[in-house]
Design an enzyme around this catalytic site. Structure first.
Site, PDB file in Angstrom:
ATOM      1  N   GLU A   1      63.681  54.460 -15.781  1.00  0.00           N
ATOM      2  CA  GLU A   1      63.010  55.765 -15.822  1.00  0.00           C
ATOM      3  C   GLU A   1      63.634  56.659 -16.900  1.00  0.00           C
ATOM      4  OE1 GLU A   1      61.174  58.188 -15.383  1.00  0.00           O
ATOM      5  OE2 GLU A   1      60.082  58.205 -13.490  1.00  0.00           O
TER       6      GLU A   1
ATOM      7  N   ASN B   1      63.329  65.709 -10.765  1.00  0.00           N
ATOM      8  CA  ASN B   1      62.745  64.422 -11.145  1.00  0.00           C
ATOM      9  C   ASN B   1      62.523  64.257 -12.642  1.00  0.00           C
ATOM     10  OD1 ASN B   1      60.225  62.597 -11.592  1.00  0.00           O
ATOM     11  ND2 ASN B   1      60.910  62.073  -9.531  1.00  0.00           N
TER      12      ASN B   1
ATOM     13  N   GLU C   1      67.565  55.668  -4.066  1.00  0.00           N
ATOM     14  CA  GLU C   1      67.680  56.316  -5.363  1.00  0.00           C
ATOM     15  C   GLU C   1      68.280  57.716  -5.249  1.00  0.00           C
ATOM     16  OE1 GLU C   1      63.689  57.817  -6.880  1.00  0.00           O
ATOM     17  OE2 GLU C   1      63.050  56.046  -5.761  1.00  0.00           O
TER      18      GLU C   1
ATOM     19  N   ASN D   1      55.705  65.431 -10.435  1.00  0.00           N
ATOM     20  CA  ASN D   1      56.508  64.368 -11.034  1.00  0.00           C
ATOM     21  C   ASN D   1      56.676  64.579 -12.535  1.00  0.00           C
ATOM     22  OD1 ASN D   1      57.654  61.759 -11.651  1.00  0.00           O
ATOM     23  ND2 ASN D   1      56.790  60.987  -9.749  1.00  0.00           N
TER      24      ASN D   1
ATOM     25  N   ASP E   1      53.296  58.533 -13.237  1.00  0.00           N
ATOM     26  CA  ASP E   1      54.684  58.965 -13.027  1.00  0.00           C
ATOM     27  C   ASP E   1      55.139  59.888 -14.157  1.00  0.00           C
ATOM     28  OD1 ASP E   1      57.381  59.170 -12.397  1.00  0.00           O
ATOM     29  OD2 ASP E   1      57.514  57.102 -11.707  1.00  0.00           O
TER      30      ASP E   1
END
Length: 300
Positions: free
Chosen positions: A33, A119, A143, A177, A231
């Protein structure tokens, strides 16, 4: 099939270069990510959230561990001075890495209550830091660390670069997100990935008008992702939006029209533009890092 390019609109043919081909640069992650490219060093950083580490990739040298204890870092970006800004699940904060390697906490609470688990993050040209705060990092230990939610919801925040005041700018999301500004910063795009924990939850990207550079107005659905969730995403200099999906990357026009796709046999979490010409699309896809040269450069 991984690497296949699907054209839904003829305009997409002018945004991709099929001859370049998709390349897997490295693998071995659990959930890749938060990619961010640093032009001053010509390298990419990204997070491997469950493995609690941040990785670095350099052309010709490959992958190495950049930070072994990343506090379950997720989204990353650069500030106006080229410093790394990171969302951390474990510490439930947004931090900045200083030139000497130390970290400074920029935001960790709102209204006297701890943040959920920041995030994704973006820095505006005025230096303000905008980030999303869903609850993924406190839902389990995978996570982050399982913990009670102190905030009344999952919000989008703006941190003023001059006053350090943290302001709630959007409070009507299930799981906010990814986020990114349009090239002229008149619009802010924010995804809602509530489908991840709610059968009928949202799986779309919304867009807001940015009023006076600080306030969001007129939120509306920009695009919906049918496979997986949107995402993370980035915009190119023409205002097209390149979004992660459960089956690769989808590209949408400024009007929200699906132009085309780059298929990948892994769920994609995020993308970013990089390379010396800012025309290389880096893709973090579950266990792997991919890249493809495209025919347009990313928005700066």
């Amino acid at each position: 099939m991984t690497g296949e390019i699907i054209v839904h609109d003829e305009a997409f043919r002018f945004l991709v270069n099929p001859a370049a081909g998709l390349k897997r640069l490295c693998s071995g992650m659990l959930w890749a990510e938060g990619p961010v490219y640093f032009p001053q060093g010509d390298y990419l950083l990204w997070s491997d959230i469950p493995n609690n580490r941040m990785l670095q990739w350099i052309e010709g040298l490959g992958m190495r561990v950049y930070r072994s204890d990343s506090r379950n870092s997720n989204g990353n970006t650069r500030d106006r001075e080229g410093r790394l800004v990171t969302c951390e699940h474990l510490s439930r904060s947004v931090t900045r890495t200083e030139p000497d390697g130390s970290t400074t906490v920029l935001a960790e609470s709102y209204d006297g209550k701890r943040l959920n688990s920041p995030n994704d993050v973006v820095v505006k040209s005025d230096g303000s830091i905008w980030f999303t705060d869903p609850s993924y990092g406190i839902l389990s230990d995978y996570e982050g660390k399982q913990a009670p939610q102190e905030q009344e919801g999952c919000f989008v925040f703006r941190l003023d670069s001059t006053t350090d005041e943290l302001t709630l700018v959007a409070d009507d999301f299930v799981k906010p997100n990814g986020l990114a500004f349009s090239p002229d910063e008149s619009l802010l795009y924010v995804s809602d990935t509530g489908l991840s924990h709610q059968a009928d939850g949202p799986h779309h990207i919304r867009v807001f008008d940015v009023v006076d550079g600080v306030t969001l107005r007129n939120g509306r659905v920009f695009a919906q992702i049918e496979k997986g969730v949107p995402d993370g995403f980035r915009l190119d200099r023409q205002g097209n939006l390149w979004s992660s999906t459960g089956g690769g990357v989808q590209c949408f026009s400024p009007a929200g029209r699906l132009l085309g796709e780059i298929l990948i046999d892994e769920a994609v979490a995020n993308v970013t533009f990089g390379g010396p010409k800012n025309n290389r699309l880096f893709i973090t896809a579950t266990t792997s890092l991919y890249a493809i040269y495209v025919a347009v450069s990313g928005a700066v």
